[in-house]
Design a protein around this motif. Structure first.
Motif, mmCIF file in Angstrom:
data_model
loop_
_atom_site.group_PDB
_atom_site.id
_atom_site.type_symbol
_atom_site.label_atom_id
_atom_site.label_comp_id
_atom_site.label_asym_id
_atom_site.label_seq_id
_atom_site.Cartn_x
_atom_site.Cartn_y
_atom_site.Cartn_z
ATOM 1 N N ASP A 133 35.134 84.348 87.664
ATOM 2 C CA ASP A 133 36.178 84.368 86.624
ATOM 3 C C ASP A 133 37.495 84.347 87.388
ATOM 4 O OD1 ASP A 133 38.236 85.713 85.047
ATOM 5 O OD2 ASP A 133 36.698 86.569 83.745
ATOM 6 N N SER A 136 42.701 81.971 85.107
ATOM 7 C CA SER A 136 42.902 82.717 83.861
ATOM 8 C C SER A 136 44.357 83.014 83.483
ATOM 9 C CB SER A 136 42.105 84.028 83.903
ATOM 10 O OG SER A 136 40.765 83.759 84.243
ATOM 11 N N PRO A 137 45.184 81.979 83.350
ATOM 12 C CA PRO A 137 46.564 82.203 82.904
ATOM 13 C C PRO A 137 46.602 82.461 81.398
ATOM 14 C CG PRO A 137 46.161 79.850 83.178
ATOM 15 C CD PRO A 137 44.894 80.561 83.602
ATOM 16 N N GLY A 175 44.148 83.737 78.506
ATOM 17 C CA GLY A 175 44.631 84.628 77.449
ATOM 18 C C GLY A 175 45.058 83.764 76.275
ATOM 19 N N ASP A 332 36.742 91.972 77.470
ATOM 20 C CA ASP A 332 36.040 91.985 78.752
ATOM 21 C C ASP A 332 34.655 92.614 78.635
ATOM 22 O OD1 ASP A 332 37.123 90.549 80.881
ATOM 23 O OD2 ASP A 332 38.819 91.929 81.034
ATOM 24 N N HIS A 363 41.815 98.696 85.223
ATOM 25 C CA HIS A 363 41.227 98.074 84.036
ATOM 26 C C HIS A 363 39.754 97.744 84.293
ATOM 27 C CE1 HIS A 363 40.338 95.135 80.893
ATOM 28 N NE2 HIS A 363 40.060 94.252 81.851
HETATM 29 N N1 ARG Z 1 44.804 86.532 81.629
HETATM 30 C C1 ARG Z 1 44.795 87.624 82.558
HETATM 31 C C2 ARG Z 1 46.169 87.724 83.249
HETATM 32 O O1 ARG Z 1 46.918 86.783 83.242
HETATM 33 C C3 ARG Z 1 43.730 87.501 83.640
HETATM 34 C C4 ARG Z 1 42.309 87.501 83.124
HETATM 35 C C5 ARG Z 1 41.309 87.887 84.180
HETATM 36 N N2 ARG Z 1 39.945 87.872 83.729
HETATM 37 C C6 ARG Z 1 39.374 88.761 82.912
HETATM 38 N N3 ARG Z 1 38.131 88.603 82.564
HETATM 39 N N4 ARG Z 1 40.035 89.829 82.488
HETATM 40 O O2 ARG Z 1 46.461 88.755 83.801
#
Ligand code: ARG
Length: 601
Positions: A133, A136-137, A175, A332, A363
């Motif tokens: 994983d 992940s933006p 996200g 998650d 987290h």
């Molecule tokens: N979208 C999150 C960020 O920008 C990162 C996600 C990481 N992956 C997860 N499964 N929480 O900080």
């Protein structure tokens, strides 16, 4: 040399068992068979390996460790398969057994790797899927340097795991859900309604600005806040107009992200937070059923064991807020269940790896604990957070533009390529070389992107890292240009008439080496398999970087001090074989870091 190491371990264990049958039987009964404690030699003059297993036997056997070591060596020397592999062992210090491989075994290993696309790295068979994983933006926000680190490190880990033979799921946990969409949609309805029903009406830069305005209004204006919340409810309830707007916003961001991925040659499967929406209720229900769920001030949460706040009370992981909304952590948890879950409604993974900044360590620790206590992590499965430090500017502070804004990735990559181009043009002028534009663009792009990636990967990822164009583009030191240059040097040998490919084909005649620089290179080359397996285990790409850097240094020393093209016959062929294997190892190793190489630069 993994295979040789395994053979040695079993030969050593056999020798220990023959030398000390009673102790061996006892150890076996206790479920801890004698361990030869084989490790790579700490210095080249000690040979290739050392076995330290005699020392812990001193107490139970009531004998001096050196005496124990010599009994083991006596047994080893009586084993013909051992004497075919190693020279006579040397006992050193308090009772270490130093082992040196026979030169002909080393050259045979080199010969075996010539033309082997795996360069001796074993491949695993029938492994369960591994999830990485990474990247992940967040939709409607710019991808920042933290996401760049995650993208580069995650990609390299995925490449190593894939090369080892694991089926890898490269998941982009973007996200793409939550309250931010409520405020963004509410705001856009008023100021730029076209963005909500026409594709490409605004670009990502505008969207980011709109998002900022929306956030400000949300914080300052109660009426706006109320409307935004209604908007989220509509979206979550599947209202078609809201869903369409949401889809357009996601597409817009996705296209921008894709440009970066294409440039960096990164492959990802998008499976954003919204994917897990249908599973969120199930998380809460399952936690309730297992008795872990506590309702605290209207919020549903699980209190963590061993993690307490300033007031000394255990900290909760909140899975459902008092208004019924779910959290980042809930998603998650749903993702963990899905990833370990059985197909077809799950990934059936046995290892799940998350690459994010170290700021999310708590987290993940919390979420992992809840998942473990809920029984969602199968026996023997691994759940790992791979944290990394901050990207800092030259001044040691958070990386910012001169104007104080966050640095856009696009700009950062552009600048790396521009600077690489300027360096190249300067070098061409100094060397009075002329090259066409296509060559210049290709080299500048490859070097610029390689420099950014390598600078990131070569740091121990846990520490913060100082971003410096000057340092990452230098031709000297542990940098991408230095490594790329070693590859170019070897390609140059072929251009000058060295038959690198042919070095493998005359199999009849064994390779032969006499110079210490040759042996140093042989030994360095044969470490590759162990390094790859170590990165697979420890998830530290910087280990691969250090290895490739050392290999380039050992190669350069060899090439500067030992004539290659001026040599003849078997000597020429043996030296060309080392050049070829070095190039193959650098190409493969850099490829596993996601870095392309060049023939000329
Ligand atoms: N979208 C999150 C960020 O920008 C990162 C996600 C990481 N992956 C997860 N499964 N929480 O900080």
């Amino acid at each position: 040399m993994l295979r040789i190491a395994h053979t040695l371990v079993s030969q050593l264990r056999g020798a220990m068992e023959r030398a000390f049958p009673d102790a061996a039987a006892q150890a076996r009964e206790a479920g801890r068979p004698l361990d030869p404690q084989l490790a790579p030699a700490s210095k080249p003059e000690f040979g290739d390996f050392q076995a330290n297993g005699a020392l812990p036997l001193a107490k139970p056997l009531k004998q001096a460790p050196r005496q124990i070591a010599s009994a083991i060596v006596e047994q080893l020397q009586a084993d013909p398969s051992f004497t075919a592999l190693c020279l006579e062992p040397v006992i050193a210090g308090p009772g270490f057994i130093n082992l040196t491989l026979r030169p002909e075994r080393l050259t045979a290993e080199v010969a075996e790797r010539l033309g082997d696309p795996r360069l001796g790295v074993p491949s695993v068979q029938g492994s369960a899927p591994v999830v990485v994983d990474f990247s992940s933006p967040n939709i409607a926000k710019e991808m920042h340097v933290g996401h760049l680190r995650s993208t580069i490190i995650g990609d390299s880990l995925a490449r190593v795991l894939e090369f080892r033979g694991h089926p890898v799921l490269r998941l982009n946990h973007v996200g793409d859900w939550g309250t931010q969409f409520g405020m963004l949609i509410t705001h856009l309805k008023q100021v730029a309604p076209e963005a909500l029903d026409t594709a490409d009406a605004v670009d990502l830069g505008d969207l980011v600005a709109f998002y900022r305005e929306a956030k400000k209004r949300f914080d300052d204006d109660d009426a706006f806040q109320a409307t935004s919340r209604e908007e989220v409810v509509k979206l979550q309830g599947g209202d078609p107009v809201s869903l369409k707007a949401w889809g357009l916003l996601c597409d817009q961001s996705r296209r921008e992200f894709q440009k970066i991925y294409d440039r960096l040659d990164i492959r990802l499967t998008e499976r954003g937070e919204s994917f897990y929406n249908p599973y969120l209720e199930g998380v809460v229900a399952a936690l309730e059923a297992s008795g872990l769920l506590v309702v605290d001030d209207g919020a549903r949460c699980v209190f963590l064991e061993g993690v307490s706040g300033k007031d000394g009370k255990p900290l909760p992981v909140i899975v459902q807020k008092s208004d019924g909304g779910f959290n980042y952590a809930t998603t998650d948890l749903a993702a963990i269940r899905y990833r370990f879950g059985a197909a077809p409604d799950g990934d059936a993974a046995r290892r799940v790896i998350y690459v994010t900044d170290a700021g999310q360590a708590n987290h993940f620790a919390g979420v992992f604990q809840v998942a473990r206590r809920a029984g969602w992590i199968p026996e023997g499965a691994r759940l790992e957070h791979v944290p990394f430090g901050l990207v800092q500017g030259d001044n040691g502070k958070k990386l910012k533009t001169r104007a104080g804004d966050t640095v856009r990735l696009r700009d950062l990559l552009d600048e790396a390529v521009e600077r690489a181009e300027a360096d190249l043009r300067r070098r061409l002028q100094e060397e009075e070389r002329s090259e066409d534009e296509a060559f210049i663009q290709h080299v500048a792009t490859t070097v610029g992107l390689a420099a950014v990636k390598y600078a990131d990967l070569s740091q121990n990822r846990i520490t913060n890292y100082q971003f410096s164009f000057d340092r990452m583009l230098a031709l000297q030191g542990n940098t991408a240009p230095y490594l790329l240059y070693a590859v170019v040097r070897i390609a140059g040998i072929a251009r000058k008439g060295g038959d690198l490919e042919g070095s493998a084909s005359v199999a009849a005649e064994p390779l032969s080496y006499s110079e210490p620089q040759e042996w140093a290179l042989v030994r360095e080359l044969l470490r590759f398999d162990a390094v790859i397996v170590e990165v697979e285990e420890e998830l530290l790409p910087n280990r691969l970087c250090s290895y490739l850097f050392e290999l380039s240094q050992v190669f350069n020393r060899f090439y500067d001090q030992v004539p290659v093209l001026k040599a003849e016959g078997a000597t020429l062929r043996s030296r060309l074989a080392l050049c070829r294997l070095t190039a193959d190892t650098l190409n493969l190793g850099l490829g596993l870091l996601g870095i392309a190489t060049l023939e000329r630069m």
